[in-house]
Each structure stands twice: as C-alpha cells, then as structure tokens.
Scaffold this active site. Structure first.
Site, mmCIF file in Angstrom:
data_model
loop_
_atom_site.group_PDB
_atom_site.id
_atom_site.type_symbol
_atom_site.label_atom_id
_atom_site.label_comp_id
_atom_site.label_asym_id
_atom_site.label_seq_id
_atom_site.Cartn_x
_atom_site.Cartn_y
_atom_site.Cartn_z
ATOM 1 N N GLU A 192 19.272 60.596 47.042
ATOM 2 C CA GLU A 192 19.700 60.930 45.673
ATOM 3 C C GLU A 192 19.311 62.368 45.351
ATOM 4 O OE1 GLU A 192 19.099 57.883 42.798
ATOM 5 O OE2 GLU A 192 18.735 59.304 41.177
ATOM 6 N N ASP B 117 18.996 62.577 35.997
ATOM 7 C CA ASP B 117 20.152 61.753 36.428
ATOM 8 C C ASP B 117 21.465 62.215 35.796
ATOM 9 O OD1 ASP B 117 18.831 60.076 38.154
ATOM 10 O OD2 ASP B 117 18.671 58.401 36.749
ATOM 11 N N ASP C 197 13.496 63.432 36.167
ATOM 12 C CA ASP C 197 14.674 62.833 36.782
ATOM 13 C C ASP C 197 15.739 62.620 35.701
ATOM 14 O OD1 ASP C 197 16.236 61.584 38.667
ATOM 15 O OD2 ASP C 197 15.165 59.688 38.596
ATOM 16 N N HIS D 39 16.296 63.100 43.165
ATOM 17 C CA HIS D 39 15.044 62.740 43.840
ATOM 18 C C HIS D 39 14.646 63.832 44.830
ATOM 19 C CE1 HIS D 39 15.879 58.136 43.165
ATOM 20 N NE2 HIS D 39 15.856 58.845 42.049
ATOM 21 N N ASP E 180 20.173 43.917 36.137
ATOM 22 C CA ASP E 180 21.223 44.577 35.332
ATOM 23 C C ASP E 180 22.326 43.595 35.017
ATOM 24 O OD1 ASP E 180 19.953 46.937 36.143
ATOM 25 O OD2 ASP E 180 21.383 47.231 37.786
ATOM 26 N N ASP F 210 23.211 58.529 46.358
ATOM 27 C CA ASP F 210 23.223 58.346 44.914
ATOM 28 C C ASP F 210 23.523 59.717 44.320
ATOM 29 O OD1 ASP F 210 22.797 55.687 45.032
ATOM 30 O OD2 ASP F 210 20.928 55.663 43.896
ATOM 31 N N ASP G 12 24.690 57.376 40.474
ATOM 32 C CA ASP G 12 23.447 56.979 39.823
ATOM 33 C C ASP G 12 23.160 58.057 38.779
ATOM 34 O OD1 ASP G 12 21.100 55.937 39.063
ATOM 35 O OD2 ASP G 12 20.166 55.878 41.033
ATOM 36 N N HIS H 114 21.363 46.215 40.243
ATOM 37 C CA HIS H 114 20.083 45.521 40.401
ATOM 38 C C HIS H 114 20.313 44.110 39.864
ATOM 39 C CE1 HIS H 114 18.857 49.763 39.639
ATOM 40 N NE2 HIS H 114 17.860 49.524 40.451
ATOM 41 N N GLU I 292 15.413 54.253 49.636
ATOM 42 C CA GLU I 292 15.814 55.400 48.801
ATOM 43 C C GLU I 292 14.603 56.238 48.427
ATOM 44 O OE1 GLU I 292 18.495 54.480 45.529
ATOM 45 O OE2 GLU I 292 17.600 56.080 44.339
HETATM 46 C C1 XUL Z 1 15.740 55.417 40.189
HETATM 47 C C2 XUL Z 1 16.861 55.104 41.065
HETATM 48 C C3 XUL Z 1 17.221 53.670 41.187
HETATM 49 C C4 XUL Z 1 17.713 53.277 42.528
HETATM 50 C C5 XUL Z 1 17.993 51.818 42.686
HETATM 51 O O1 XUL Z 1 15.425 56.755 40.080
HETATM 52 O O2 XUL Z 1 17.485 55.992 41.620
HETATM 53 O O3 XUL Z 1 18.143 53.372 40.206
HETATM 54 O O4 XUL Z 1 18.891 53.950 42.865
HETATM 55 O O5 XUL Z 1 16.898 51.034 42.386
HETATM 56 CO CO CO Z 2 19.178 55.967 42.791
#
Ligand code: XUL
Ligand code: CO
Length: 435
Positions: free
Chosen positions: A267, A308, A306, A270, A103, A295, A338, A100, A231
């Site tokens: 992702e 991750d 989430d 998600h 970041d 992702d 991710d 991003h 996404e």
């Molecule tokens: C948030 C997510 C983000 C996107 C990019 O859940 O997955 O990091 O991948 O904005």
């Molecule tokens: Co993501």
C-alpha cells in the site's frame, strides 16, 4: 431501488469530455500491450471505505451522508448496505471488491452470533456477485478494532485472545472461499507493540507465524486455492508493527518457512510511512518474486499520518504500472482502492468522483508505462549501465568463478577504474516526456 438515483453509469467519454461522471482515460476495453485496461488493472473497491467509513478524524465525528444506513447492528442493515455497494460497483464499473468480516456483517456480543450473521450476509453477497458479475479480490478478518485486540491478536499476550482471533480468521476464510475470493490478506494493525517494557518480542513473532501457518494448513483442508497476502505497514495504530515494510515482511516469512505460501499486498501510504517510496517497496517485493497485490492510495506530504487519499499523482501511478508490467501483470492481485474521501467530501456522489479520479490516474499511468517500455530508452540505459558484468571479470564474479586473490590481481593490473555518469537528470527529463 436505486440508492444513487442521480448518478449515471460511468462510461469512457475521452479526454475532451467535461462530464465529471465519465472516465477521461480509463477505457476498459482498450488494448495496451495486447491486454484490456480492465484486465491490467483489476480494480477493486474497499467495502470498509465505501460503505463503512463515516469520515471521522481524531478531532471530529463522522460527516458522510449514508441515507441507506440506519446505524444499527442489525443483519437487515448489513444486507441493505450490500445492495447499495453492488449498485455502486455496477455504476462505477469496478469488477472486484475486498472486505473485512466486520465491514460486511456486524460484530455481535458472542462469536457464534457474529459467525451466524456473517453466514447470512455472505449468502446475500454471493447472490449479488452472481447477479452483477462481480468478484471478490480478497477477504480478511478485522483483528484490530475490537477492544479485545488492543494488545494484538496473533501477537496478544493472552492465548484466549489469540484463539478468538484465530476463530475469526477461520470464519473469514470460510466466507472468502464461499465467495470465490482470489486471495486472503493479513494486515497486522495491532501486531506490534507500544512499549518493549511489557513485550516478549520473540514469543509474539513465533505466535504470529503460528497463526499464519494455521491459516495455510486450514486453506489446504477446505480447498481454498487463493493467494495469501501479508500487508506491510510500519506503525499506526501500533508504535511499531512487526510487518513494517517489504523487507521486514520477507524476512519474517523466510524465517518462519512461509515464503512459499505468501505474497505481499503493498500500500502506497504504508510505504511512505515506512520512509520508503512505493516503488522501493515494489522493487524489493519483485526481487523476491513476492509482489502480489496493491492497495492503491497516496499520502499527504504535509500530514504525517496514513491519510489514505485517492491516488491522483501521475508519477506514482506511472511508476506502479511500470512495475506491474515488469512483473508480467497481476495474477490473483489487483488495484484495490484502500482510499477514503476527505472528511469534507461527505456526499454520496463524492464516492464516484473519488474512484473516477483514481481509475483515470491509473489509466494514464498504464498508458505512460507502456509507452516508456515501447520506447526502450530507460530499460536500455539500465541494461547498458551494468554492461561490465556481462563479460570479463564481471561475468566471472557473477558466476562465482574467481577468488578474492584473483580479483585482487585483476584490480592491481587494471589501474584506476573509469565510471560513467548515472545521468539522473537526463532520465528524469526522459520520464517527463511521457507524463
Ligand atoms: C490499514 C489497511 C487495512 C488493510 C486491510 O491501514 O490498509 O485496511 O488493507 O486490513
Ligand atoms: Co490496506
């Protein structure tokens, strides 16, 4: 300067190695279905998790040790982080990364200053990419952290906030083009609502589509040839996000004439938050020829949010790689981690263990997926299951050659249909032969 002095370059040592700093299954140059593992996977590291995630959670502050980071908003600090990140990419042998805008460079107290900082940092990233033979998988703009976006960016009730976000997208697209990015992602973290009591949904969706159209037009203007992604995620941080799952995203893109310009970046965590499996989401996207990138992570069945986590579930990685192979492989997309370490895994070396685990899990998934395809029984079963559509009444229906009257006459003369077993358990056993 070495920021990870005790970490060697990670290499393939095979499944019998006891060295935690080695790949047991990811052998980048090994050919699978005629292509190297490296080219199948197109692994990417997420700048936000590797360099910027302090590992805080809703109940406690950051734990991650980042001795290179002075925690300031200075450009110098951002440049140093980039050096650390490229040493990481080199040692872990990952060729791609994603970021991003906020970041990689600080958000300063006005847009022009933030843009200037982004310019400086991306100049440096460009040099680092060249020196280390690394590439940008995709870039994106962070349109969800700053308080101005608390009520959305593309879907904000304020046109001025929309304009600020659009300006950020422009600068992030310029940065992505400059770094040779192969894609550009929109994730609508705040593009949704907390309550319908204050929300004009139709107007917000129109605005979100307008933002995406502006980006598509701008890409043509500047000669950005990368792939746009959207996404899906159903909630977090919003109560309801407009880009909630594959089907909702595809409908949105279709409704607003954007389907030719976008693919999906899916992702895992998600998908599960949306009440689907990753394989469901991938299958929906594949059906619309819109599966773009992944992702890679996984959630925790015992924690509803989430999380991750790094992907270690071999059923998951096998299924994902089956779908990727079915698609004919990634083109612009890849497997972007991710994923973040657990809050308790706060030492720099944990970054390596985490990525090694994810890469090895995907390598095993790829090998299993290729073996399942070579074996052919699974695909064969599915083909056979639909056999009645290949001739007779089935073929006529598929080819739109019969009316409802004719179908009714056929059914009247055909008696009670006989249907074979779905054989789910047998197929689950078959899958387990390969895991
Ligand atoms: C948030 C997510 C983000 C996107 C990019 O859940 O997955 O990091 O991948 O904005
Ligand atoms: Co993501």
């Amino acid at each position: 300067m070495a920021y990870f002095p005790d970490i060697p370059k990670i290499r393939y040592e095979g499944p019998t190695s006891k060295n935690p700093f080695s790949f047991k299954h990811y052998n980048p140059d090994q050919l699978i279905e005629g292509k190297t593992m490296r080219d199948h996977m197109r692994f990417a590291a997420a700048y936000w998790h590797v360099m910027r995630n302090g590992l805080s959670d809703p109940f406690g502050g950051p734990t991650a040790l980042m001795p290179w980071d002075d925690q300031s908003d200075s450009v110098d600090n951002a440049l140093r982080r980039a050096d650390v990140f490229f040493e990481f990419l080199d040692k872990i042998d990952i060729q791609y990364y994603c970021f991003h805008d906020r970041d990689i460079a600080p958000e300063l107290n006005d847009l022009a200053k933030s843009n200037a900082a982004l310019e400086k940092v991306t100049d440096h990233l460009k040099d680092l990419q060249q020196a280390n033979n690394k590439k940008l998988l995709w870039g994106t703009a962070c349109l969800f952290s700053h308080p101005r976006y608390s009520q959305g960016a593309g879907t904000s009730p304020s046109a001025d906030v929309f304009a600020y976000g659009a300006a950020q997208v422009k600068a992030a697209m310029d940065a992505t083009l400059k770094l040779g990015g192969e894609g550009y992602t929109f994730w609508g973290g705040r593009e949704g609502y907390a309550t319908l009591l204050n929300t004009d949904m139709k107007r917000e969706l129109d605005h979100l589509a307008a933002l995406l159209h502006l980006a598509v037009d701008y890409a043509k203007k500047i000669g950005f040839k990368g792939q746009f992604y959207i996404e899906p995620k159903p909630r977090e941080p919003s109560t309801h996000q407009y880009d909630s799952d594959s089907a909702a995203c595809l409908n949105f893109l279709r409704e607003y004439g954007l389907l030719d310009s976008f693919k999906l970046n899916l992702e895992t965590n998600h998908a599960t938050l949306a009440g689907h499996t990753m394989l469901h989401e991938m299958t929906v996207a594949l059906g619309a020829d819109a599966l773009g990138s992944i992702d890679a992570n996984q959630g925790d069945e015992l924690i509803g949010w989430d999380t991750d986590q790094f992907p270690t579930d071999l059923y998951l990685t096998t299924g994902i790689m089956q779908k990727v192979l079915e698609m004919g492989g990634f083109t612009t997309g890849g497997l972007n981690f991710d994923a973040k370490r657990r809050r308790e895994s706060h030492e720099p070396e944990d970054l390596f263990h985490a990525h090694i685990g994810g890469m090895d899990a995907f390598a095993r998934g790829l090998k299993a997926a290729a073996a399942i395809r070579a074996d052919g029984r699974l695909d064969g079963f599915i083909t056979k299951r639909y056999d009645s559509w290949n001739s007779g009444i089935g073929a006529k229906i598929e080819n739109k050659m019969v009316s409802l009257d004719e179908i009714s006459n056929y059914a009247l003369g055909n008696g009670e249909p006989v249907i074979g077993s779905g054989r789910q358990e047998m197929l689950e056993n078959l899958l387990n032969e390969f895991i």
